[in-house]
Design an enzyme around this catalytic site. Structure first.
Site, PDB file in Angstrom:
ATOM      1  N   SER A 174     -11.534 150.711  49.278  1.00  0.00           N
ATOM      2  CA  SER A 174     -12.845 151.332  49.072  1.00  0.00           C
ATOM      3  C   SER A 174     -13.538 151.630  50.399  1.00  0.00           C
ATOM      4  CB  SER A 174     -13.709 150.368  48.240  1.00  0.00           C
ATOM      5  OG  SER A 174     -15.061 150.777  48.198  1.00  0.00           O
ATOM      6  N   HIS A 207     -13.544 146.569  50.772  1.00  0.00           N
ATOM      7  CA  HIS A 207     -14.454 147.660  51.121  1.00  0.00           C
ATOM      8  C   HIS A 207     -14.578 147.785  52.629  1.00  0.00           C
ATOM      9  CE1 HIS A 207     -17.580 150.640  50.658  1.00  0.00           C
ATOM     10  NE2 HIS A 207     -18.322 149.979  51.535  1.00  0.00           N
ATOM     11  N   SER A 208     -14.461 149.014  53.135  1.00  0.00           N
ATOM     12  CA  SER A 208     -14.619 149.330  54.545  1.00  0.00           C
ATOM     13  C   SER A 208     -13.634 148.497  55.378  1.00  0.00           C
ATOM     14  CB  SER A 208     -16.080 149.104  54.959  1.00  0.00           C
ATOM     15  OG  SER A 208     -16.359 149.728  56.199  1.00  0.00           O
ATOM     16  N   MET A 209     -14.094 147.675  56.309  1.00  0.00           N
ATOM     17  CA  MET A 209     -13.177 146.825  57.057  1.00  0.00           C
ATOM     18  C   MET A 209     -12.321 145.996  56.112  1.00  0.00           C
ATOM     19  SD  MET A 209     -13.888 143.815  59.910  1.00  0.00           S
ATOM     20  CE  MET A 209     -14.329 142.534  58.715  1.00  0.00           C
TER      21      MET A 209
END
Length: 255
Positions: A121, A94-96
């Protein structure tokens, strides 16, 4: 560093599932930790063996320096996973964490391994950059960003002493992700599923769809109602996507 020691540093296994056919490797967001994925491990075990990645600079690794780059994180995770590829691996970031998962997969694929699928994500495609400088802000500015994205435990944001303790790692994470630049033409052999929130201020639908340029396999995009942390707002829907993947027996690697 031995493989065993490396794995002990990087991997948390909250619900060991030794009889599971496949493994899900979960990569946290900037400022996040392995414990963010405890609910995922609880929901998917014993059918799926969930491994959560613990980055340096937080929780039981708080005495280590925070990450200098996404590449450094990917190098560490790839080395730690070397002893866990006896069963098919699926990556979720997720994200990073999506970028770290992408770069980890690239390293593993170069060695003839790698995941059967990457779930990316809450993150625009690796080649899509924005002019972001959260890591250069003062402490109040970084905290304001955390509040805006609503992904940090409210107890942390309300505890001044705890907040000051974790801010260095959070700043390091932001520095790593904001200075990341994807190698031109970088692509995975494995397919990619992109998960994105329809109101995410950090990723537009067009930027999410651009992940298709980073895989030689198929790329599908799933849109959820919510912002950057839609997965916390709609955990059941996200888990359903993962359950569908494993229930379908998608454990064969890319052709």
């Amino acid at each position: 560093m031995s493989t065993t020691l490396s794995a002990d540093l990087w991997i948390r296994r909250f619900r060991p599932s030794p009889d599971a056919a496949g493994r899900l490797v979960c990569f946290p967001h900037a400022g996040g930790s392995a414990s963010f994925y405890v609910p995922v491990a609880a929901a998917l075990s014993p059918g799926v063996d969930v491994l959560a990645i613990q980055y340096p600079g937080r929780q039981d690794r708080r005495n280590e320096p925070g990450p200098a780059s996404v590449a450094e994180l990917a190098d560490g995770v790839a080395a730690a996973l070397a002893g866990w590829d006896d069963r098919p691996l699926t990556f979720f970031g997720h994200s990073m964490g999506a970028l770290v998962a992408f770069e980890t997969a690239r390293r593993m694929e170069r060695n003839g391994a790698g995941p059967v699928r990457l779930f990316a994500s809450g993150r625009r495609a690796p080649s899509r950059t924005r002019d972001e400088h959260v890591h250069t802000l003062d402490d109040d500015g970084v905290v304001a960003e955390l509040r805006a994205l609503a992904g940090t435990d409210a107890k942390v944001l309300q505890d001044e002493e705890l907040l000051r303790m974790v801010l260095p790692a959070i700043r390091s994470d932001y520095r790593a992700v904001e200075t990341y630049r994807c190698e031109p033409g970088a692509r995975l052999r494995c397919p990619v599923t992109v998960l994105t929130g329809d109101a995410d201020p950090r990723t537009s639908l067009e930027e999410a769809r651009a992940w298709s340029g980073h895989t030689e396999g198929d790329c599908d995009v799933r849109v959820f109602s919510g912002g950057h942390f839609f997965l916390s707002e709609r955990p059941g829907e996200v888990l359903a996507v993962l359950t569908e993947h494993f229930a379908a027996g998608r454990t064969a690697g890319p052709a």
